[in-house]
Design a protein around this motif. Structure first.
Motif, PDB file in Angstrom:
ATOM      1  N   GLY A  60       0.823  -1.302   0.000  1.00 37.37           N
ATOM      2  CA  GLY A  60      -0.023  -0.058   0.110  1.00 37.37           C
ATOM      3  C   GLY A  60       0.711   1.193  -0.184  1.00 37.37           C
ATOM      4  N   ALA A  61       2.257   1.221  -0.294  1.00 36.11           N
ATOM      5  CA  ALA A  61       3.087   2.071   0.008  1.00 36.11           C
ATOM      6  C   ALA A  61       2.665   3.421  -1.187  1.00 36.11           C
ATOM      7  N   LYS A  62       2.631   2.613  -2.248  1.00 37.04           N
ATOM      8  CA  LYS A  62       2.542   4.067  -3.413  1.00 37.04           C
ATOM      9  C   LYS A  62       1.260   4.562  -3.155  1.00 37.04           C
ATOM     10  N   SER A  63       0.216   3.953  -2.989  1.00 36.84           N
ATOM     11  CA  SER A  63      -1.305   5.020  -2.858  1.00 36.84           C
ATOM     12  C   SER A  63      -0.952   5.712  -1.551  1.00 36.84           C
ATOM     13  N   TYR A 130     -10.466  15.342 -13.604  1.00 37.03           N
ATOM     14  CA  TYR A 130     -10.040  14.314 -14.667  1.00 37.03           C
ATOM     15  C   TYR A 130      -8.469  14.286 -14.914  1.00 37.03           C
ATOM     16  N   ARG A 131      -7.853  15.139 -14.861  1.00 34.35           N
ATOM     17  CA  ARG A 131      -6.517  15.233 -15.223  1.00 34.35           C
ATOM     18  C   ARG A 131      -5.699  14.176 -13.893  1.00 34.35           C
ATOM     19  N   GLU A 132      -6.330  14.211 -12.682  1.00 32.57           N
ATOM     20  CA  GLU A 132      -5.453  13.546 -11.643  1.00 32.57           C
ATOM     21  C   GLU A 132      -6.071  12.143 -11.899  1.00 32.57           C
ATOM     22  N   GLU A 140       0.244   5.869 -13.702  1.00 31.76           N
ATOM     23  CA  GLU A 140       0.748   5.385 -12.668  1.00 31.76           C
ATOM     24  C   GLU A 140       0.344   4.070 -12.297  1.00 31.76           C
ATOM     25  N   ASP A 141      -0.572   3.451 -12.943  1.00 24.90           N
ATOM     26  CA  ASP A 141      -1.259   2.158 -12.932  1.00 24.90           C
ATOM     27  C   ASP A 141      -1.652   1.694 -11.358  1.00 24.90           C
ATOM     28  N   LEU A 142      -2.349   2.726 -10.915  1.00 29.92           N
ATOM     29  CA  LEU A 142      -3.087   2.143  -9.513  1.00 29.92           C
ATOM     30  C   LEU A 142      -4.282   1.859  -9.931  1.00 29.92           C
ATOM     31  N   TYR A 144      -8.052   0.569  -9.301  1.00 28.85           N
ATOM     32  CA  TYR A 144      -9.376   1.273  -9.185  1.00 28.85           C
ATOM     33  C   TYR A 144      -9.537   1.502  -7.543  1.00 28.85           C
ATOM     34  N   GLN A 145      -9.109   0.546  -6.721  1.00 30.96           N
ATOM     35  CA  GLN A 145      -9.459   0.417  -5.325  1.00 30.96           C
ATOM     36  C   GLN A 145      -8.256   1.594  -4.800  1.00 30.96           C
ATOM     37  N   GLU A 146      -7.190   1.438  -5.086  1.00 36.59           N
ATOM     38  CA  GLU A 146      -6.114   2.230  -4.877  1.00 36.59           C
ATOM     39  C   GLU A 146      -6.591   4.081  -5.067  1.00 36.59           C
ATOM     40  N   ILE A 147      -7.161   3.840  -6.252  1.00 38.36           N
ATOM     41  CA  ILE A 147      -7.486   5.442  -6.589  1.00 38.36           C
ATOM     42  C   ILE A 147      -8.492   5.873  -5.699  1.00 38.36           C
ATOM     43  N   ALA A 148      -9.390   4.882  -5.400  1.00 42.83           N
ATOM     44  CA  ALA A 148     -10.802   5.149  -4.373  1.00 42.83           C
ATOM     45  C   ALA A 148     -10.132   5.714  -3.094  1.00 42.83           C
ATOM     46  N   ALA A 149      -8.828   5.038  -2.623  1.00 42.38           N
ATOM     47  CA  ALA A 149      -8.459   5.416  -1.287  1.00 42.38           C
ATOM     48  C   ALA A 149      -7.735   6.687  -1.692  1.00 42.38           C
ATOM     49  N   VAL A 150      -7.083   6.857  -2.495  1.00 44.50           N
ATOM     50  CA  VAL A 150      -6.245   8.248  -2.825  1.00 44.50           C
ATOM     51  C   VAL A 150      -7.123   9.507  -2.785  1.00 44.50           C
ATOM     52  N   LEU A 151      -8.366   9.218  -3.734  1.00 45.62           N
ATOM     53  CA  LEU A 151      -9.489  10.210  -3.855  1.00 45.62           C
ATOM     54  C   LEU A 151     -10.431  10.460  -2.716  1.00 45.62           C
ATOM     55  N   GLY A 152     -10.488   9.155  -1.918  1.00 42.69           N
ATOM     56  CA  GLY A 152     -11.278   9.424  -0.895  1.00 42.69           C
ATOM     57  C   GLY A 152     -12.858   9.178  -1.398  1.00 42.69           C
ATOM     58  N   CYS A 153     -13.126   8.419  -2.374  1.00 42.48           N
ATOM     59  CA  CYS A 153     -14.450   8.349  -2.852  1.00 42.48           C
ATOM     60  C   CYS A 153     -14.770   7.004  -3.424  1.00 42.48           C
ATOM     61  N   PRO A 154     -16.032   6.593  -3.622  1.00 44.41           N
ATOM     62  CA  PRO A 154     -16.362   5.129  -3.702  1.00 44.41           C
ATOM     63  C   PRO A 154     -15.907   4.615  -5.103  1.00 44.41           C
TER      64      PRO A 154
END
Lengths: 201, 291
Positions: A60-63, A130-132, A140-142, A144-154
């Protein structure tokens, strides 16, 4: 540049250097300002360094570091400390990477350079949300789950936002790869006739 | 709703090899019959190829790499200095010891008694006041939780997601007390997390729910919230403080630089809030809720 105290197993394996390009790219699409992006990355590294003893899961280090960067940026926005957005649209492609192995053919090299700049410009002209999501998923190949964690959204929001971002980007880049699409369409239609739509294109 | 709309997201998942089984078969079947979606799939694929062709989009400038390297070195030396600082303090104290021998015991004894009283009493009073403030804040936040007045935060039952979400949001290294998601049918389920304020600084509030109860966990740095008072129970290396506050049951403890306050309904079984952490652990029977 290996960070971490000697008594921290996750920290021992946590090499921050591998994330520097990605963090800088993410900071650039958020801030669109190279000086601010550099400050964001440095502050992120400092906080990651201080907080890594609590990092239990190396996977989980990257996210985690991307989340730190985003939170710092959001805090700066709230406090009005972020510099005004100034898109650095330099024509020499300074914002985007030059290919490490440039083509030998000068014309091909030139075309690649132009296309790279157009892709970079098209991304920079998207709204920040949209950019992010484009940079996190496509560069960055994160997951979908990792992106949800980074953005704090479902998770569903991540997928629908990514679809909208790609749609906007596709429209903007239409001129670049319309020829490719035509070419690929011909190939895929041929595949379809052979009934081989079995693997991802 | 256009029947093809659902295939917009599925197209992305298909390109990521994320579709499996029947979902994949349905997708292929639809692509065979729908020229519009097929064209969309081709366009998406072309976009992916174009984007991936220019990876990475950015590389960190050398100046930034140098800055970060300097930060790492600085931080590492700071960590190293902690050890040497201890040595220096020890040396200073040994010098003080030599000075003490030069002073008369007639002066030292009364001064030492006065200092001892201050050390013993004053911090204890401050300690309890701070502890009360922490408990009151935890109860106030719990009230907001059960009345639905908490600020919106993250809705998730994943400890990993919650931990990641707090990274950088709170001025301390957030950690849940234990991993509490291993059970297949836990009595208390994590429902989410939100940022709250404690003494003007961001603090972490994690929420849990059971069929008939709600539990909240306020996490702050132990530097800002000392834990004391109530009925003390020692478990392992930690001391837990139990009390009833404004019709709520509150358990507080500190661990690794963080203070935790777990608040649940006082009408529930006395040890119910313990199950939030212990429900999947070997000692869960010790905390079994009374029927």
């Amino acid at each position: 540049m290996r960070l971490g105290s000697d008594n921290n197993k996750a920290g021992q394996r946590f090499d921050l250097n591998q994330y520097l390009d990605g963090l800088y790219g993410y900071a650039m699409v958020l801030s669109r300002n190279s000086a601010e992006a550099e400050d964001l990355v440095q502050e992120t590294c400092l906080r990651a360094l201080r907080g890594m003893d609590g990092l239990r899961d190396e996977d989980g280090a990257k996210s985690w570091v991307f989340t730190i960067l985003r939170n710092i940026w959001l805090n700066q926005l709230r406090q009005g400390r972020a510099a005004p957005e100034m898109v650095e649209l330099d024509s020499d492609g300074k914002g985007a990477n030059e290919p490490a192995d440039a083509a030998q053919d000068p014309h091909a090299d030139y075309v690649t350079k132009i296309e790279r700049e157009q892709v970079w410009l098209a991304i920079q002209k998207l709204p920040v949300e949209y950019r992010e999501i484009i940079i996190l998923r496509e560069y960055e190949d994160l997951s979908y789950q990792e992106i949800a964690a980074v953005l704090g959204c479902p998770l569903g929001t991540v997928m629908s936002r990514l679809a909208r971002a790609r749609s906007r980007l596709r429209d903007a880049l239409q001129n670049i790869f319309s020829a490719e699409v035509s070419f690929q369409r011909a190939g895929k239609l041929r595949s379809k006739e052979e009934g081989t739509l079995n693997e991802p294109l | 709703m256009n029947p093809c709309d659902e295939y917009v997201v599925k197209t992305l998942r298909y390109l990521d090899n994320d579709l499996k089984g029947q979902e994949l078969e349905d997708f292929r079947s639809h692509m065979e019959s729908c020229a519009h979606c097929r064209a969309h799939l081709e366009a998406e694929n072309a976009l992916s190829e174009t984007l991936h062709r220019f990876r990475p989009l950015y590389s960190a400038p050398d100046a930034l790499r140098d800055r970060v390297s300097a930060t790492v070195v600085q931080q590492s030396s700071r960590n190293t200095t902690r050890g040497s600082l201890y040595d220096r303090v020890s040396r200073i104290l040994s010098v003080s010891g030599a000075l003490e021998r030069l002073l008369s015991w007639r002066i030292l004894v009364p001064v030492a008694l006065a200092i001892g009283l201050c050390v013993a009493l004053v911090p204890n009073i401050v300690h309890h006041v701070q502890a009360a403030s922490y408990v009151e804040t935890a109860v106030a936040m719990h009230r907001k939780f059960i009345s639905g007045d908490l600020p919106s935060g993250l809705q998730s039952n994943s400890p990993q997601a919650v931990t990641t979400w707090f990274a950088g949001k709170v001025p301390f290294d957030f950690r849940l007390p234990v991993e509490s998601s291993a059970g297949s049918n836990p009595a208390y389920k994590m429902t989410g997390a939100t940022l709250v304020s404690y003494k003007g600084s961001p603090a972490a509030l994690v929420t849990y729910e059971a069929p008939k109860d709600k539990v909240s966990l306020l996490v702050v740095s132990s530097q800002s919230a000392l834990v004391a008072g109530g009925d003390e129970v020692t478990g392992g290396r930690m001391t837990f403080h139990y009390r009833t506050e404004s019709d709520f049951r509150v358990v507080t403890w500190t661990s690794d630089g963080l203070s935790y306050a777990l608040v649940s309904s006082a009408s529930g079984p006395p040890q119910a809030s313990c199950l939030v952490c212990h429900q999947n652990m070997a000692d869960r029977r010790d905390f079994k809720a009374e029927q």
